[in-house]
Design an enzyme around this catalytic site. Structure first.
Site, short mmCIF file in Angstrom:
data_model
loop_
_atom_site.label_atom_id
_atom_site.label_comp_id
_atom_site.label_asym_id
_atom_site.label_seq_id
_atom_site.Cartn_x
_atom_site.Cartn_y
_atom_site.Cartn_z
N LYS A 184 5.13 -81.28 14.93
CA LYS A 184 5.11 -81.26 13.47
C LYS A 184 5.73 -79.96 12.96
O LYS A 184 5.14 -78.89 13.10
CB LYS A 184 3.68 -81.36 12.92
CG LYS A 184 3.72 -81.64 11.42
CD LYS A 184 2.44 -81.28 10.70
CE LYS A 184 2.46 -79.92 10.09
NZ LYS A 184 3.50 -79.64 9.11
N CYS B 210 6.79 -62.82 12.82
CA CYS B 210 5.46 -62.45 13.30
C CYS B 210 5.51 -61.13 14.05
O CYS B 210 4.52 -60.42 14.11
CB CYS B 210 4.93 -63.55 14.20
SG CYS B 210 6.14 -64.08 15.39
N GLU C 278 -0.98 -58.98 6.91
CA GLU C 278 0.41 -59.37 7.19
C GLU C 278 1.07 -59.78 5.86
O GLU C 278 0.63 -60.73 5.22
CB GLU C 278 0.39 -60.56 8.16
CG GLU C 278 1.77 -61.01 8.57
CD GLU C 278 1.73 -62.23 9.48
OE1 GLU C 278 1.00 -63.18 9.16
OE2 GLU C 278 2.46 -62.24 10.49
N GLU D 151 -0.31 -68.94 18.74
CA GLU D 151 0.63 -67.83 18.51
C GLU D 151 0.53 -67.52 17.02
O GLU D 151 1.09 -68.25 16.19
CB GLU D 151 2.07 -68.25 18.85
CG GLU D 151 2.28 -68.69 20.30
CD GLU D 151 2.43 -67.53 21.27
OE1 GLU D 151 2.24 -66.37 20.87
OE2 GLU D 151 2.71 -67.80 22.45
#
Ligand code: NAD
Length: 486
Positions: A176, A285, A387, A250
């Protein structure tokens, strides 16, 4: 619509969703303009895809690893041939500049298939010396149907990674992509489907809640691999816990860069710039988004960095001369702006370049932001802890090495880290003390196929990207013992 209406891949066929609805995909370089649309898959579609994958698994697991590897190598070549088109679509839907980001990502995707194709025959077992009268050996067997969920920031590279690892290892996959960037992933799936038997790879396009959740919870899915945010990672882990299936996560990062006083030259400035992934608008990331700069070189280093950032060309992602494209969408754009607003309001903070985006002019037509550097930041401020996933670098001065390492580790994330020094002993000692899954000394490049990649702490667990990562994450070991005296 440059790309037009697309269908999704299920059991070797290109299909609409059972509800017949579509999701538009916006071009972030031109607010409000639609690049293409994809089927709005819901749980009934996920169910069909998973059942097709479960059926295909029965044959696919019997294909020898070497044969599977050969197909991966063919896919790699075919992706390379289509790289320009894949890159163009990626640039249109993500806003990632074609020269600096989208084309290299397409080439990396081809490389991932080449790598996993090449190591396929390393999917092998061991013998255990239990004595003359016993034969004990292990086999690496595939797990079954894998549910793979990927984000929008590096859509093709991450999708290619999941496909290459899961399928080379003998599993079948229901993938997906993010509904923000599904188009280029479908293009990669088109290439793969020309080589793979029906049902081995299936792609369902839809939102997280309508399509992602049913995939994560489907009883026939035997392994989950998720790349995305920490918040959604938790719900994926809950879904895995409900049925006790293995999961690889992850997740995000807030990675430190530590610059020692002996590393104040232009080469280091270039490396810090690269590590911050400014030309991907910081939407990575592994972005080294917390810069710990020694106070003795603080001003001169930042002067060089700011000059470099001012020379960047921001604009149309499809223009070959563009260095930096756009933020993915309005929600993310507003989130990044709110971080900048919050950061520059803090007492003592100094905005060194960039800041809030222009409200008029050509850049206001898309979700463009300038590279932004905020200096004199304290490590406990929100902009230094969370983040941002935008082109915002926060700079924190330090005096003592201990203090720099302590601050670098003061994060719930632990994905990447970058250390800059000519003293290699000091660089290595620091690398050993940093709580991150991937540390680079004196370079700021991306991960290379073959390196095991994954996070410490809340950046996730499990490793991918390497042979060991594929073996650990996508196969299960079976031990067999034979009594030779029987
Ligand atoms: P996200 O977590 O919002 O979405 C990731 C994927 O999960 C998308 O496909 C989304 O549709 C799906 N999803 C959303 N809600 C879901 C749910 N409840 N159940 C199942 N699936 C759901 O992340 P994003 O905004 O697309 O991507 C940015 C994030 O990804 C950042 O945090 C970034 O650090 C992280 N990321 C990590 C890595 C890594 O390798 N560690 C790489 C790239 C991006």
């Amino acid at each position: 619509m440059e790309v037009g209406r697309q269908l999704m891949l299920m059991n070797g066929q290109w299909v609409e969703s059972s509800g017949g609805e579509f999701i538009p995909v916006e071009n972030p370089g031109r607010k409000g303009s639609i690049v293409g649309e994809v089927p709005r898959a819901k749980s009934a579609d996920v169910d069909r895809a998973v059942k097709a994958a479960a059926k295909a698994f029965e044959e696919w697991k019997r294909v020898t690893p070497r044969e599977r590897g050969k197909l991966m190598s063919k896919i790699s070549e075919a992706i390379e041939m289509r790289a320009n088109e894949i890159a163009r679509i990626t640039a249109l839907e993500t806003g990632n500049a074609i020269r600096t980001q989208s084309r290299p990502e397409a080439m990396l995707t081809a490389d991932l298939f080449r790598f996993f194709g090449g190591v396929a025959s390393e999917i092998k077992g061991e013998t255990v010396p239990l004595g003359e009268n016993l034969l004990s050996y292990s086999r690496r067997e595939p797990i079954g149907v894998v549910g793979g969920i990927v984000p929008w920031n590096s859509p093709v590279g991450l999708a290619g990674l999941k496909i290459a690892m899961a399928i080379t290892a003998g599993n079948t996959l229901v993938l997906k992509p993010s509904s923000e960037a599904p188009l280029a992933v479908l293009e990669v799936a088109r290439v793969c489907s020309a080589f793979l038997p029906a049902g081995v790879l299936n792609v369902v396009t839809g939102t997280g809640s309508e399509c992602g959740i049913p995939l994560a919870r489907h009883p026939l899915v035997r392994k989950l691999t998720f790349t995305g945010s920490y918040e959604i990672g938790r719900t994926i882990m809950e879904a895995a816990a409900e049925r006790i299936v293995p999961v690889t996560l992850e997740l995000g990062g807030k990675s430190p860069q530590i610059v020692f006083p002996d590393a104040n030259e232009p080469q280091v400035v270039d490396g810090v710039f690269l590590a911050m992934r400014f030309t991907r608008q910081g939407q990575s990331c592994t972005a080294g988004s917390r810069l710990f700069l020694h106070e003795s070189i603080y001003d001169s280093f930042l002067e060089k960095l700011v000059n470099k950032l001012k020379s960047l060309k921001i604009g149309d992602p499809l223009d070959e001369s563009t260095d930096m494209g756009t933020i993915i969408n309005q929600t993310q754009f507003e989130k990044v702006c709110s971080f900048v607003e919050d950061g520059i309001q803090q007492k003592g903070a100094r905005l060194l370049t960039g800041g809030l985006p222009p409200k008029e002019g050509p850049l206001a037509q898309g979700y463009f932001m300038e590279p932004t550097v905020i200096g004199n930041v304290q490590n406990d401020w929100r902009i230094a802890r969370e983040e941002i996933f935008g082109p915002v670098l926060v700079v924190i001065p330090w005096k003592e090495e201990e203090e720099a390492i302590r601050m670098a580790n003061e994060s719930h994330y632990g994905l990447a880290a970058f250390i800059w020094t000519h003293d290699i002993g000091k660089g290595l000692r620091t690398a050993h003390r940093i709580e991150s899954g991937w540390v680079q000394i004196n370079q700021g490049v991306g991960i290379v196929p073959g390196q095991s990649y994954g996070g410490f702490k809340q950046s996730g667990f499990g490793r991918e990207y390497s042979l060991e990562g594929m073996l650990e994450s996508f196969t299960q070991r079976k031990s067999i013992t034979v009594n030779l005296q029987f």
